[in-house]
Scaffold this motif. Sequence first.
Motif, PDB file in Angstrom:
ATOM      1  N   GLN A 186     -67.775  94.152  14.014  1.00  0.00           N
ATOM      2  CA  GLN A 186     -68.648  94.627  15.082  1.00  0.00           C
ATOM      3  C   GLN A 186     -69.172  96.041  14.826  1.00  0.00           C
ATOM      4  OE1 GLN A 186     -66.140  95.354  18.832  1.00  0.00           O
ATOM      5  NE2 GLN A 186     -64.845  94.018  17.609  1.00  0.00           N
ATOM      6  N   PHE A 187     -68.899  96.582  13.621  1.00  0.00           N
ATOM      7  CA  PHE A 187     -69.258  97.985  13.394  1.00  0.00           C
ATOM      8  C   PHE A 187     -70.745  98.202  13.155  1.00  0.00           C
ATOM      9  CE2 PHE A 187     -68.311  96.403   9.090  1.00  0.00           C
ATOM     10  CZ  PHE A 187     -69.362  96.923   8.350  1.00  0.00           C
ATOM     11  N   ASP A 188     -71.463  97.136  12.891  1.00  0.00           N
ATOM     12  CA  ASP A 188     -72.874  97.321  12.568  1.00  0.00           C
ATOM     13  C   ASP A 188     -73.711  96.303  13.345  1.00  0.00           C
ATOM     14  OD1 ASP A 188     -74.755  98.639  10.339  1.00  0.00           O
ATOM     15  OD2 ASP A 188     -75.344  96.538  10.625  1.00  0.00           O
TER      16      ASP A 188
ATOM     17  N   SER B 270     -47.929  97.000  15.258  1.00  0.00           N
ATOM     18  CA  SER B 270     -49.270  96.959  15.872  1.00  0.00           C
ATOM     19  C   SER B 270     -49.569  95.505  16.254  1.00  0.00           C
ATOM     20  CB  SER B 270     -50.321  97.492  14.897  1.00  0.00           C
ATOM     21  OG  SER B 270     -50.520  96.598  13.831  1.00  0.00           O
ATOM     22  N   PRO B 271     -50.585  95.271  17.086  1.00  0.00           N
ATOM     23  CA  PRO B 271     -50.819  93.893  17.562  1.00  0.00           C
ATOM     24  C   PRO B 271     -51.078  92.881  16.440  1.00  0.00           C
ATOM     25  CG  PRO B 271     -51.999  95.446  18.941  1.00  0.00           C
ATOM     26  CD  PRO B 271     -51.454  96.233  17.780  1.00  0.00           C
ATOM     27  N   SER B 272     -51.742  93.284  15.396  1.00  0.00           N
ATOM     28  CA  SER B 272     -51.963  92.470  14.184  1.00  0.00           C
ATOM     29  C   SER B 272     -51.971  90.969  14.445  1.00  0.00           C
ATOM     30  CB  SER B 272     -50.929  92.851  13.118  1.00  0.00           C
ATOM     31  OG  SER B 272     -49.634  92.526  13.529  1.00  0.00           O
TER      32      SER B 272
ATOM     33  N   MET C  22     -57.388  89.395  14.386  1.00  0.00           N
ATOM     34  CA  MET C  22     -57.197  90.352  13.283  1.00  0.00           C
ATOM     35  C   MET C  22     -58.442  91.193  13.000  1.00  0.00           C
ATOM     36  SD  MET C  22     -54.125  90.325  12.061  1.00  0.00           S
ATOM     37  CE  MET C  22     -54.280  91.219  10.539  1.00  0.00           C
ATOM     38  N   MET C  23     -59.603  90.586  13.137  1.00  0.00           N
ATOM     39  CA  MET C  23     -60.822  91.303  12.723  1.00  0.00           C
ATOM     40  C   MET C  23     -61.022  92.592  13.539  1.00  0.00           C
ATOM     41  SD  MET C  23     -63.134  90.648  10.347  1.00  0.00           S
ATOM     42  CE  MET C  23     -64.188  89.333   9.939  1.00  0.00           C
ATOM     43  N   PRO C  24     -61.075  92.533  14.884  1.00  0.00           N
ATOM     44  CA  PRO C  24     -61.195  93.792  15.626  1.00  0.00           C
ATOM     45  C   PRO C  24     -59.985  94.704  15.486  1.00  0.00           C
ATOM     46  CG  PRO C  24     -61.252  91.896  17.131  1.00  0.00           C
ATOM     47  CD  PRO C  24     -61.231  91.353  15.746  1.00  0.00           C
ATOM     48  N   SER C  25     -58.796  94.119  15.323  1.00  0.00           N
ATOM     49  CA  SER C  25     -57.618  94.983  15.150  1.00  0.00           C
ATOM     50  C   SER C  25     -57.728  95.772  13.849  1.00  0.00           C
ATOM     51  CB  SER C  25     -56.328  94.156  15.151  1.00  0.00           C
ATOM     52  OG  SER C  25     -56.052  93.743  16.465  1.00  0.00           O
ATOM     53  N   ILE C  26     -58.273  95.119  12.829  1.00  0.00           N
ATOM     54  CA  ILE C  26     -58.497  95.819  11.562  1.00  0.00           C
ATOM     55  C   ILE C  26     -59.518  96.936  11.765  1.00  0.00           C
ATOM     56  CG2 ILE C  26     -59.685  95.521   9.334  1.00  0.00           C
ATOM     57  CD1 ILE C  26     -58.103  92.825   9.089  1.00  0.00           C
ATOM     58  N   GLU C  27     -60.593  96.615  12.452  1.00  0.00           N
ATOM     59  CA  GLU C  27     -61.627  97.643  12.669  1.00  0.00           C
ATOM     60  C   GLU C  27     -61.058  98.827  13.450  1.00  0.00           C
ATOM     61  OE1 GLU C  27     -65.154  94.762  13.718  1.00  0.00           O
ATOM     62  OE2 GLU C  27     -65.941  96.721  13.176  1.00  0.00           O
ATOM     63  N   GLN C  28     -60.237  98.511  14.436  1.00  0.00           N
ATOM     64  CA  GLN C  28     -59.618  99.584  15.228  1.00  0.00           C
ATOM     65  C   GLN C  28     -58.811 100.521  14.322  1.00  0.00           C
ATOM     66  OE1 GLN C  28     -56.164  98.324  17.534  1.00  0.00           O
ATOM     67  NE2 GLN C  28     -56.935  99.483  19.294  1.00  0.00           N
TER      68      GLN C  28
ATOM     69  N   GLY D  48     -56.231  96.541  -1.893  1.00  0.00           N
ATOM     70  CA  GLY D  48     -56.649  95.264  -1.298  1.00  0.00           C
ATOM     71  C   GLY D  48     -58.095  95.279  -0.848  1.00  0.00           C
ATOM     72  N   ALA D  49     -58.835  94.254  -1.290  1.00  0.00           N
ATOM     73  CA  ALA D  49     -60.266  94.161  -0.927  1.00  0.00           C
ATOM     74  C   ALA D  49     -60.513  92.960  -0.019  1.00  0.00           C
ATOM     75  CB  ALA D  49     -61.127  94.070  -2.189  1.00  0.00           C
ATOM     76  N   GLY D  50     -59.706  92.875   1.036  1.00  0.00           N
ATOM     77  CA  GLY D  50     -59.946  91.847   2.048  1.00  0.00           C
ATOM     78  C   GLY D  50     -60.775  92.446   3.173  1.00  0.00           C
ATOM     79  N   VAL D  51     -60.681  91.824   4.346  1.00  0.00           N
ATOM     80  CA  VAL D  51     -61.438  92.285   5.517  1.00  0.00           C
ATOM     81  C   VAL D  51     -61.200  93.775   5.763  1.00  0.00           C
ATOM     82  CG1 VAL D  51     -61.641  92.013   8.024  1.00  0.00           C
ATOM     83  CG2 VAL D  51     -61.366  89.994   6.590  1.00  0.00           C
TER      84      VAL D  51
END
Length: 535
Positions: free
Chosen positions: A68-70, A429-431, A436-442, A16-19
């Motif tokens: 937020q990683f960059d 997980s909180p998902s 979703m965006m920060p949860s994915i990064e986490q 998968g090439a999503g977020v």
Amino acid sequence: MNQSRTLLNPDVVIVGAGVAGIYMLHKLKNMGLTTVVLEKSDELGGTWNWNRYPGARCDIPSLEYSYQFDEGLQQDWNWSEKYSGQPEILEYLNHVADRFDLRKDISFEEEVLEAKFNEESSLWKIKTNKENYESKFCIFATGCLSVPNKPDIEGLDNFEGQLLSTSYWPREEVDLSNKNVAIIGTGSSSIQTIPEIAKEIKNLYVFQRTPNYSIPSNNGPMDKEVEADIKSRYAEFRKENWSSGFGIASDTGEAFISESDINEVNGQLEENWKSNGLGFFGGYADIPVDPNANEVAADFVRNKIKEIVKDPETAEKLIPKYHIGGKRLCVDTGYFETFNRENVYLIDLHSNPINRIGESSIEADKEYDIDTLILATGFDAMTGALTSLDIVGRNGIILRDQWKQGAKSYLGLGISNFPNLFTITGPGSPSVLSNMMPSIEQHVNWITDCIGWMIDNNKSVIESSLAAEEEWMDLVNEIAGMTIFKSTESWYNGSNIDNKAKAFLPFIGVPVYAEKLEEITSNNYQGFIFDVSNK
Ligand code: NA7
């Protein structure tokens, strides 16, 4: 689209090439691991690639629904609206892929058909429509809402008009002007689609099984002052969001309805209705947990619906009776107002179920002639993308079978019997009950660190222990039991899909989850087991 030859023995295969998939690729590349992303579509973006229906928009503010990683990325990118539309989010994700040179490691139009763990070699064998891969790690970045739910309605397959689905909307412009259109479903997707298409079509017939609560987005152009302020303290702002229950800034209510004066409460709810969007639900700390407080907030929204919708009979049908927020709360732009239009009709499926779909009609209380039918009937949420293909773990166990009585996972990251397989924002997980965006990064950060730790500590195989997984899902359910979520039928607990096990899957509480994750990790990945060759 593919610019380089695909590596058939990478260290890691990401599905998968999503977020999630593109950030995971970025992290693993930086670690020096050979990695390939397999993507079914010919474009990246996941959810934001597939769901192109008119009005598709994120209902988390843009300044929060972003990576937020960059620091350079979060400073350089400028969102044009408070809530971003689908095209802009897709453009952003493409920008990220180009900025970090990720595209060449994504293989497009490649669908994974089977992933099988070989216990002798401890490698994953991954079969696609094009190739066979062997990799040490396999990471499913397949999203929580990616397998559409096709309703089982007599005659659907024989419909000869234009059949559309919000979750597979065509890329080319769809001209609905002067058409008679039916839409089935009244979840978030439909609530965003309806006001947009109602303006241009002849007649719109809305087939509603369950009414939904929706809060006005009050969307508009990005406030440049707000943007500048947040950008001047982005790290701090992100940290603040992490400390709120659902991980979004507007969801910060600490007061309790049960302890407040009712006039004050109504004033505050009015404020939250006007400006908080999804944050309306967390606007008071007891709305998610106390049925009485929840009823006050629910009644507030019910009254709004009665005020907005002019025809009392239609208003009554649009009023939800269950706990507000128990089903995914929606955020809209003019949804309830749309039912004041003369070309929009609401059909309540509880009193008038759909009998059948004809070649050019849909029949419920009467037969409606239609040119176009739109399915907005949701997804096999949280597990669909993992159970719709054969993922085979130890002793030939298929994940779909292991999860027959309900999905179980440790932290939403690992699954017992499935070594070296990670899921990003998996069940437990909180998902979907978080941004979703920060949860994915986490999760991506965690997986990267975990693989790094394994390399440093000479470990080759990780899997969650059955006991840790059981204990974790008990905790997920115990927490859910303290809230209004457990007693509401929703896709959070599988109620929207016939024959799906009824199990509540998201972990409620972003800060608690983060604490637990940290504790487990610093305890040498407690609950995970390493290098067990034969269990
Ligand atoms: P949702 O929120 O699952 O909504 C799907 C809607 O379709 C919902 O109203 C369902 O009613 C309805 N539905 C499902 N099956 C049927 C059948 N067979 N007949 C009639 N109506 C049906 O999906 P969305 O795509 O709108 O939103 C998903 C998420 O995407 C959203 O929450 C955001 O996170 C983004 P039900 O409520 O099950 O009775």
